[in-house]
Motif scaffolding. Sequence first.
Motif, PDB file in Angstrom:
ATOM      1  N   GLU A  66       0.781  -1.215   0.122  1.00  0.00           N
ATOM      2  CA  GLU A  66      -0.114  -0.204   0.096  1.00  0.00           C
ATOM      3  C   GLU A  66       0.843   1.308  -0.031  1.00  0.00           C
ATOM      4  O   GLU A  66       0.427   2.251   0.057  1.00  0.00           O
ATOM      5  N   ARG A  67       2.138   1.115  -0.185  1.00  0.00           N
ATOM      6  CA  ARG A  67       3.176   2.085   0.189  1.00  0.00           C
ATOM      7  C   ARG A  67       2.789   3.148   1.073  1.00  0.00           C
ATOM      8  O   ARG A  67       2.594   4.487   1.017  1.00  0.00           O
ATOM      9  N   ILE A  68       2.776   2.751   2.428  1.00  0.00           N
ATOM     10  CA  ILE A  68       2.604   3.242   3.511  1.00  0.00           C
ATOM     11  C   ILE A  68       3.664   3.153   4.499  1.00  0.00           C
ATOM     12  O   ILE A  68       4.296   1.985   4.695  1.00  0.00           O
ATOM     13  N   HIS A  69       4.014   4.035   5.095  1.00  0.00           N
ATOM     14  CA  HIS A  69       5.297   4.016   5.843  1.00  0.00           C
ATOM     15  C   HIS A  69       4.884   3.245   7.138  1.00  0.00           C
ATOM     16  O   HIS A  69       3.796   3.363   7.731  1.00  0.00           O
ATOM     17  N   PRO A  70       5.632   2.254   7.647  1.00  0.00           N
ATOM     18  CA  PRO A  70       5.377   1.272   8.558  1.00  0.00           C
ATOM     19  C   PRO A  70       5.073   2.122   9.771  1.00  0.00           C
ATOM     20  O   PRO A  70       4.080   1.298  10.672  1.00  0.00           O
ATOM     21  N   GLN A  71       5.553   3.011  10.194  1.00  0.00           N
ATOM     22  CA  GLN A  71       5.276   3.879  11.390  1.00  0.00           C
ATOM     23  C   GLN A  71       3.729   4.057  11.419  1.00  0.00           C
ATOM     24  O   GLN A  71       3.119   4.300  12.241  1.00  0.00           O
ATOM     25  N   SER A  72       3.578   4.827  10.215  1.00  0.00           N
ATOM     26  CA  SER A  72       1.785   5.163  10.175  1.00  0.00           C
ATOM     27  C   SER A  72       1.155   3.915  10.272  1.00  0.00           C
ATOM     28  O   SER A  72      -0.224   4.270  10.829  1.00  0.00           O
ATOM     29  N   LEU A  73       1.361   2.896   9.675  1.00  0.00           N
ATOM     30  CA  LEU A  73       0.591   1.831   9.600  1.00  0.00           C
ATOM     31  C   LEU A  73       0.399   1.072  11.082  1.00  0.00           C
ATOM     32  O   LEU A  73      -0.653   0.640  11.386  1.00  0.00           O
ATOM     33  N   THR A  74       1.466   1.308  11.848  1.00  0.00           N
ATOM     34  CA  THR A  74       1.340   0.662  13.255  1.00  0.00           C
ATOM     35  C   THR A  74       0.018   1.283  13.820  1.00  0.00           C
ATOM     36  O   THR A  74      -0.743   0.520  14.677  1.00  0.00           O
ATOM     37  N   ARG A  75      -0.156   2.618  13.991  1.00  0.00           N
ATOM     38  CA  ARG A  75      -1.444   2.895  14.710  1.00  0.00           C
ATOM     39  C   ARG A  75      -2.692   2.758  13.868  1.00  0.00           C
ATOM     40  O   ARG A  75      -3.618   2.091  14.639  1.00  0.00           O
ATOM     41  N   VAL A  76      -2.595   2.568  12.539  1.00  0.00           N
ATOM     42  CA  VAL A  76      -3.926   2.249  11.986  1.00  0.00           C
ATOM     43  C   VAL A  76      -4.280   0.582  12.313  1.00  0.00           C
ATOM     44  O   VAL A  76      -5.134   0.309  12.911  1.00  0.00           O
ATOM     45  N   LEU A  77      -3.295  -0.225  12.650  1.00  0.00           N
ATOM     46  CA  LEU A  77      -3.328  -1.477  12.558  1.00  0.00           C
ATOM     47  C   LEU A  77      -3.927  -1.880  13.997  1.00  0.00           C
ATOM     48  O   LEU A  77      -4.823  -2.742  14.234  1.00  0.00           O
ATOM     49  N   ALA A  78      -3.309  -1.034  15.012  1.00  0.00           N
ATOM     50  CA  ALA A  78      -3.806  -1.042  16.366  1.00  0.00           C
ATOM     51  C   ALA A  78      -5.142  -0.676  16.599  1.00  0.00           C
ATOM     52  O   ALA A  78      -5.860  -1.344  17.210  1.00  0.00           O
ATOM     53  N   SER A  79      -5.599   0.191  15.861  1.00  0.00           N
ATOM     54  CA  SER A  79      -6.981   0.915  15.800  1.00  0.00           C
ATOM     55  C   SER A  79      -7.816  -0.457  15.273  1.00  0.00           C
ATOM     56  O   SER A  79      -8.865  -0.775  15.918  1.00  0.00           O
ATOM     57  N   LEU A  80      -7.299  -0.789  14.205  1.00  0.00           N
ATOM     58  CA  LEU A  80      -8.290  -1.943  13.534  1.00  0.00           C
ATOM     59  C   LEU A  80      -8.494  -3.100  14.326  1.00  0.00           C
ATOM     60  O   LEU A  80      -9.605  -3.782  14.530  1.00  0.00           O
ATOM     61  N   THR A  81      -7.362  -3.405  15.011  1.00  0.00           N
ATOM     62  CA  THR A  81      -7.394  -4.640  15.880  1.00  0.00           C
ATOM     63  C   THR A  81      -8.012  -4.426  17.097  1.00  0.00           C
ATOM     64  O   THR A  81      -8.977  -5.242  17.531  1.00  0.00           O
ATOM     65  N   SER A  82      -7.966  -3.446  17.702  1.00  0.00           N
ATOM     66  CA  SER A  82      -9.093  -2.945  18.705  1.00  0.00           C
ATOM     67  C   SER A  82     -10.560  -3.056  18.638  1.00  0.00           C
ATOM     68  O   SER A  82     -11.313  -3.278  19.359  1.00  0.00           O
ATOM     69  N   ARG A  83     -10.743  -2.558  17.459  1.00  0.00           N
ATOM     70  CA  ARG A  83     -12.175  -2.542  16.952  1.00  0.00           C
ATOM     71  C   ARG A  83     -12.535  -3.762  16.069  1.00  0.00           C
ATOM     72  O   ARG A  83     -13.845  -3.965  16.112  1.00  0.00           O
ATOM     73  N   ALA A 140     -13.105   1.921 -19.861  1.00  0.00           N
ATOM     74  CA  ALA A 140     -12.070   2.424 -19.358  1.00  0.00           C
ATOM     75  C   ALA A 140     -11.662   2.322 -18.053  1.00  0.00           C
ATOM     76  O   ALA A 140     -10.542   2.333 -17.654  1.00  0.00           O
ATOM     77  N   SER A 141     -12.677   1.819 -17.234  1.00  0.00           N
ATOM     78  CA  SER A 141     -12.265   1.344 -15.625  1.00  0.00           C
ATOM     79  C   SER A 141     -11.393   0.285 -15.844  1.00  0.00           C
ATOM     80  O   SER A 141     -10.690   0.357 -15.010  1.00  0.00           O
ATOM     81  N   GLU A 142     -11.610  -0.495 -16.676  1.00  0.00           N
ATOM     82  CA  GLU A 142     -10.631  -1.883 -16.693  1.00  0.00           C
ATOM     83  C   GLU A 142      -9.125  -1.103 -17.209  1.00  0.00           C
ATOM     84  O   GLU A 142      -8.056  -1.955 -16.447  1.00  0.00           O
ATOM     85  N   LEU A 143      -9.227  -0.206 -17.791  1.00  0.00           N
ATOM     86  CA  LEU A 143      -7.883   0.188 -18.406  1.00  0.00           C
ATOM     87  C   LEU A 143      -7.223   0.892 -17.236  1.00  0.00           C
ATOM     88  O   LEU A 143      -6.108   0.881 -16.857  1.00  0.00           O
ATOM     89  N   LEU A 144      -8.024   1.714 -16.312  1.00  0.00           N
ATOM     90  CA  LEU A 144      -7.484   2.372 -15.105  1.00  0.00           C
ATOM     91  C   LEU A 144      -7.058   1.225 -13.996  1.00  0.00           C
ATOM     92  O   LEU A 144      -5.886   1.796 -13.569  1.00  0.00           O
ATOM     93  N   VAL A 145      -7.770   0.289 -14.012  1.00  0.00           N
ATOM     94  CA  VAL A 145      -7.429  -1.057 -13.039  1.00  0.00           C
ATOM     95  C   VAL A 145      -5.936  -1.430 -13.490  1.00  0.00           C
ATOM     96  O   VAL A 145      -4.998  -1.422 -12.867  1.00  0.00           O
ATOM     97  N   ARG A 146      -5.750  -1.315 -14.807  1.00  0.00           N
ATOM     98  CA  ARG A 146      -4.389  -2.161 -15.511  1.00  0.00           C
ATOM     99  C   ARG A 146      -3.284  -0.934 -15.178  1.00  0.00           C
ATOM    100  O   ARG A 146      -2.315  -1.273 -14.547  1.00  0.00           O
ATOM    101  N   VAL A 147      -3.820   0.285 -15.197  1.00  0.00           N
ATOM    102  CA  VAL A 147      -2.670   1.361 -14.970  1.00  0.00           C
ATOM    103  C   VAL A 147      -2.235   1.249 -13.444  1.00  0.00           C
ATOM    104  O   VAL A 147      -1.054   1.452 -13.117  1.00  0.00           O
ATOM    105  N   ALA A 148      -3.249   1.082 -12.494  1.00  0.00           N
ATOM    106  CA  ALA A 148      -2.916   1.486 -11.240  1.00  0.00           C
ATOM    107  C   ALA A 148      -2.274   0.051 -10.809  1.00  0.00           C
ATOM    108  O   ALA A 148      -1.496   0.342  -9.724  1.00  0.00           O
ATOM    109  N   GLU A 149      -2.348  -1.088 -11.571  1.00  0.00           N
ATOM    110  CA  GLU A 149      -1.466  -2.124 -10.782  1.00  0.00           C
ATOM    111  C   GLU A 149      -0.199  -2.240 -11.776  1.00  0.00           C
ATOM    112  O   GLU A 149       0.578  -3.135 -11.324  1.00  0.00           O
ATOM    113  N   ALA A 150       0.118  -1.283 -12.542  1.00  0.00           N
ATOM    114  CA  ALA A 150       1.346  -1.501 -13.306  1.00  0.00           C
ATOM    115  C   ALA A 150       2.634  -0.913 -12.352  1.00  0.00           C
ATOM    116  O   ALA A 150       2.633  -0.481 -11.346  1.00  0.00           O
TER     117      ALA A 150
END
Length: 150
Positions: A66-83, A140-150
């Motif tokens: 997800e291209r997220i800094h691990p430090q930022s992800l730590t807080r999100v994961l703690a919140s999702l786990t507690s919920r 177009a939406s199929e093409l956008l998905v392809r571009v996003a996954e490139a």
Amino acid sequence: MTELDAPARADELASLARVVREGVGRLNWRMRTEADAPAPGPTVLAVLSRLYRGGTHTPGELAEAERIHPQSLTRVLASLTSRELITRAPDPSDGRRSLLDITAAGRAVLREYSVQRERWLASAMDRTLSPTEQQLLRLASELLVRVAEA
């Protein structure tokens, strides 16, 4: 294509990129405003979506995917786990790592958010686009998905 065409092609692609970015951004903004309930944050949605689509991940795999800094992800994961929207279990092959997975409650949160947005979008497409335009949008939406996954 000749070398003389390269700058023109680059300009054309830059213009297309601008139009696509603007259209996707405006559509995303509009769908967020049309939701009945407050939306989970973008990082929460990204994590839940990745776990739903891709199955179990380690925190490192999730941060990289997800291209997220691990430090930022730590807080999100703690919140999702507690919920209780995700579970965190020890990795049986490496006790230093943990494995993350989405729970039924997490899938329900993700689905409800998606259903609200999709309901508005389907209605807007029905009111605004001809059947031919709807087919073009599908392509177009199929093409956008392809571009996003490139």
